[in-house]
Enzyme design. Structure first.
Site, PDB file in Angstrom:
ATOM      1  N   GLY A 121       0.821  -1.218   0.000  1.00  7.28           N
ATOM      2  CA  GLY A 121       0.000   0.000   0.000  1.00  7.28           C
ATOM      3  C   GLY A 121       0.852   1.265   0.000  1.00  7.28           C
ATOM      4  O   GLY A 121       0.400   2.321  -0.461  1.00  7.28           O
ATOM      5  N   GLU A 143       1.545   1.776  -3.517  1.00  6.38           N
ATOM      6  CA  GLU A 143       0.269   2.140  -4.162  1.00  6.38           C
ATOM      7  C   GLU A 143      -0.072   3.612  -3.889  1.00  6.38           C
ATOM      8  O   GLU A 143      -0.584   4.317  -4.756  1.00  6.38           O
ATOM      9  CB  GLU A 143      -0.852   1.227  -3.665  1.00  6.38           C
ATOM     10  N   GLU A 154       2.525  -8.068  -1.904  1.00  5.43           N
ATOM     11  CA  GLU A 154       1.275  -8.652  -1.418  1.00  5.43           C
ATOM     12  C   GLU A 154       1.149 -10.144  -1.721  1.00  5.43           C
ATOM     13  O   GLU A 154       0.545 -10.895  -0.950  1.00  5.43           O
ATOM     14  CB  GLU A 154       0.071  -7.919  -2.034  1.00  5.43           C
TER      15      GLU A 154
HETATM   16  C1  LIG Z   1      -7.537  -3.486   1.592  1.00  2.00           C
HETATM   17  C2  LIG Z   1      -6.871  -3.601   0.282  1.00  2.00           C
HETATM   18  C3  LIG Z   1      -6.367  -4.968   0.086  1.00  2.00           C
HETATM   19  C4  LIG Z   1      -5.116  -5.321   0.129  1.00  2.00           C
HETATM   20  C5  LIG Z   1      -4.048  -4.395   0.106  1.00  2.00           C
HETATM   21  C6  LIG Z   1      -2.879  -4.773   0.554  1.00  2.00           C
HETATM   22  C7  LIG Z   1      -1.857  -3.788   0.527  1.00  2.00           C
HETATM   23  C8  LIG Z   1      -0.696  -4.076   1.476  1.00  2.00           C
HETATM   24  O1  LIG Z   1      -0.034  -3.130   1.709  1.00  2.00           O
HETATM   25  S1  LIG Z   1      -0.422  -5.609   2.135  1.00  2.00           S
HETATM   26  C9  LIG Z   1       1.099  -5.327   3.028  1.00  2.00           C
HETATM   27  C10 LIG Z   1       2.239  -5.184   2.092  1.00  2.00           C
HETATM   28  N1  LIG Z   1       3.485  -4.929   2.816  1.00  2.00           N
HETATM   29  C11 LIG Z   1       4.334  -5.890   3.110  1.00  2.00           C
HETATM   30  O2  LIG Z   1       4.143  -7.042   2.782  1.00  2.00           O
HETATM   31  C12 LIG Z   1       5.555  -5.451   3.887  1.00  2.00           C
HETATM   32  C13 LIG Z   1       5.760  -6.372   5.049  1.00  2.00           C
HETATM   33  N2  LIG Z   1       6.905  -5.973   5.835  1.00  2.00           N
HETATM   34  C14 LIG Z   1       8.169  -6.234   5.476  1.00  2.00           C
HETATM   35  O3  LIG Z   1       8.463  -6.780   4.447  1.00  2.00           O
HETATM   36  C15 LIG Z   1       9.227  -5.815   6.449  1.00  2.00           C
HETATM   37  O4  LIG Z   1       8.649  -5.709   7.721  1.00  2.00           O
HETATM   38  C16 LIG Z   1       9.877  -4.460   6.094  1.00  2.00           C
HETATM   39  C17 LIG Z   1       8.838  -3.388   5.877  1.00  2.00           C
HETATM   40  C18 LIG Z   1      10.743  -4.639   4.830  1.00  2.00           C
HETATM   41  C19 LIG Z   1      10.800  -4.006   7.260  1.00  2.00           C
HETATM   42  O5  LIG Z   1      11.705  -5.050   7.527  1.00  2.00           O
HETATM   43  P1  LIG Z   1      12.581  -5.002   8.862  1.00  2.00           P
HETATM   44  O6  LIG Z   1      13.219  -3.683   9.011  1.00  2.00           O
HETATM   45  O7  LIG Z   1      13.457  -6.221   8.809  1.00  2.00           O
HETATM   46  O8  LIG Z   1      11.559  -5.099  10.070  1.00  2.00           O
HETATM   47  P2  LIG Z   1      10.607  -6.297  10.501  1.00  2.00           P
HETATM   48  O9  LIG Z   1      11.203  -7.010  11.648  1.00  2.00           O
HETATM   49  O10 LIG Z   1      10.220  -7.137   9.352  1.00  2.00           O
HETATM   50  O11 LIG Z   1       9.316  -5.499  10.970  1.00  2.00           O
HETATM   51  C20 LIG Z   1       9.362  -4.626  12.104  1.00  2.00           C
HETATM   52  C21 LIG Z   1       8.035  -4.695  12.804  1.00  2.00           C
HETATM   53  O12 LIG Z   1       7.043  -4.137  11.951  1.00  2.00           O
HETATM   54  C22 LIG Z   1       5.981  -5.064  11.762  1.00  2.00           C
HETATM   55  N3  LIG Z   1       5.472  -4.882  10.393  1.00  2.00           N
HETATM   56  C23 LIG Z   1       6.183  -4.840   9.262  1.00  2.00           C
HETATM   57  N4  LIG Z   1       5.388  -4.579   8.231  1.00  2.00           N
HETATM   58  C24 LIG Z   1       4.145  -4.441   8.715  1.00  2.00           C
HETATM   59  C25 LIG Z   1       2.886  -4.136   8.133  1.00  2.00           C
HETATM   60  N5  LIG Z   1       2.751  -3.930   6.827  1.00  2.00           N
HETATM   61  N6  LIG Z   1       1.813  -4.089   8.940  1.00  2.00           N
HETATM   62  C26 LIG Z   1       1.930  -4.287  10.265  1.00  2.00           C
HETATM   63  N7  LIG Z   1       3.092  -4.565  10.895  1.00  2.00           N
HETATM   64  C27 LIG Z   1       4.186  -4.625  10.108  1.00  2.00           C
HETATM   65  C28 LIG Z   1       6.628  -6.435  11.943  1.00  2.00           C
HETATM   66  O13 LIG Z   1       5.664  -7.391  12.264  1.00  2.00           O
HETATM   67  C29 LIG Z   1       7.579  -6.122  13.087  1.00  2.00           C
HETATM   68  O14 LIG Z   1       6.840  -6.060  14.285  1.00  2.00           O
HETATM   69  P3  LIG Z   1       6.944  -7.213  15.388  1.00  2.00           P
HETATM   70  O15 LIG Z   1       6.156  -6.700  16.526  1.00  2.00           O
HETATM   71  O16 LIG Z   1       8.398  -7.367  15.642  1.00  2.00           O
HETATM   72  O17 LIG Z   1       6.340  -8.423  14.723  1.00  2.00           O
END
Ligand SMILES: CC/C=C\C=C\CC(=O)SCCNC(=O)CCNC(=O)[C@H](O)C(C)(C)COP(=O)(O)OP(=O)(O)OC[C@H]1O[C@@H](n2cnc3c(N)ncnc32)[C@H](O)[C@@H]1OP(=O)(O)O
Length: 312
Positions: free
Chosen positions: A103, A106, A126
């Site tokens: 997102g 996006e 995603e």
């Molecule tokens: C409604 C419309 C329908 C669908 C639309 C979907 C759109 C989307 O956006 S879906 C999500 C897409 N995004 C991702 O897949 C990104 C996921 N995250 C990552 O790949 C990584 O976390 C990172 C952003 C590259 C950062 O990496 P790093 O620095 O190694 O940290 P992490 O240890 O991975 O994460 C830290 C901490 O943040 C939490 N987290 C990461 N991304 C998300 C997120 N998108 N939402 C919520 N939380 C997130 C992650 O869980 C960690 O927290 P903890 O408490 O340690 O678990």
């Protein structure tokens, strides 16, 4: 939350604030839409810059909210916010530091211009969550990059480094300096210029020869690799919609596909993996030792325990 401030007299800087990855939680979505509306109605504002607070631009939708209807519904839908950004009558520049994922990218695609730091990366991951880019990404990215490059990014979910993103045309400029400052200067330079061409929702997808054969082949290749996963196939269908349908019909197709995926067992299992992997990395022994902080003890003696049976 989203911070809102005016700089250089005419530029509204909207900063997404939700550490650690600036995910688009309900509070952020509310703040973002309010800020966009404020910028739209303030006659002193002539351009807008959207950035992430303290580093990363945005890690995408808040995955913790998926499967929780009350959280999802306590803020506006991403599609509505991105439509307001794209429709704004003042230039909007995304200032991307760190990463713009899902997102987050996006949102940047709904902006009229995209500035990136040279060490930033962008992507639509995603598919790894059993989903597709469901907030316009599957429709706007092919209109910007063409079908081949967009399909590759969407089906693989790979992160693209700033240099490659610049070559693909995904970023308009890359800077080694302060991305927000550069974006603010640029935003001022395009104040009052026409925006119609900059709105990806207004553009047709660049034409592709032998479109049926191309997508047939893409589906076969993805089917071979996907091992039963539904999301990669839905990604191909959505991108095909971008290539063959007007924008609004493509958006309707994207919505139908993402709604089906969102409640699937595959998406639920992928979310579980996402959080469990991160939980495992934080695991400690009862004394507080962790894999990355403890040291192996020296071994001074060793014994072998077991039964030796020789063949006679
Ligand atoms: C409604 C419309 C329908 C669908 C639309 C979907 C759109 C989307 O956006 S879906 C999500 C897409 N995004 C991702 O897949 C990104 C996921 N995250 C990552 O790949 C990584 O976390 C990172 C952003 C590259 C950062 O990496 P790093 O620095 O190694 O940290 P992490 O240890 O991975 O994460 C830290 C901490 O943040 C939490 N987290 C990461 N991304 C998300 C997120 N998108 N939402 C919520 N939380 C997130 C992650 O869980 C960690 O927290 P903890 O408490 O340690 O678990």
């Amino acid at each position: 939350m989203a911070q809102y401030r005016i700089v250089s007299g005419s530029v509204a800087v909207i900063s997404i604030q939700n550490p650690p990855v600036n995910a688009l939680s309900a509070a952020v979505r509310n703040g973002l839409l309010l800020s966009v509306r404020t910028a739209s109605s303030d006659p002193l504002v002539r351009s807008v810059v959207i950035s992430g607070h303290n580093g990363p631009f945005c890690g995408g939708a808040d995955i913790k909210e998926f499967g929780n209807v009350s959280h999802l519904e306590s803020g506006p839908h991403l599609v509505e916010i991105f439509e307001s950004v794209e429709a704004l009558a003042k230039p909007v520049v995304a200032a991307i530091e760190g990463f713009a994922l899902g997102g987050g990218l996006e949102l940047a695609l709904a902006c009229h211009y995209r500035f990136g730091h040279s060490e930033a990366r962008v992507g639509l991951p995603e598919v790894s969550l059993g989903l597709l880019p469901g907030a316009g990404g599957s429709q706007r990215l092919p209109r910007l990059l063409g079908v081949r490059a967009a399909l590759d990014m969407i089906v693989t979910g790979r992160h693209v480094a700033a240099g490659e993103a610049l070559n693909l045309g995904l970023l308009d400029r890359v800077t080694d300096g302060n991305t927000v400052d550069a974006a603010v200067r640029f935003a001022q330079s395009v104040e009052g210029k026409p925006l119609d061409d900059r709105r990806l929702g207004n553009r047709p997808c660049p034409p592709l020869e032998n479109i049926d054969a191309f997508f047939e082949d893409a589906l076969n290749r993805v089917r071979g690799r996907a091992r039963g996963a539904a999301a990669p196939l839905a990604c191909v269908q959505a991108v095909r919609g971008a290539a063959t349908l007007p924008f609004l019909q493509g958006m309707a197709l994207e919505k139908r596909l993402v709604e089906t995926l969102m409640t699937s067992g595959q998406a639920q299992a992928s979310r579980y993996c996402f959080f469990t992997e991160r939980g495992a990395a934080r695991w400690t022994t009862p004394t507080g030792a962790r894999w990355d902080t403890c040291r192996a003890r020296p071994i001074s003696t060793a014994a072998v325990i077991g039964i030796y049976a020789s063949c006679i």
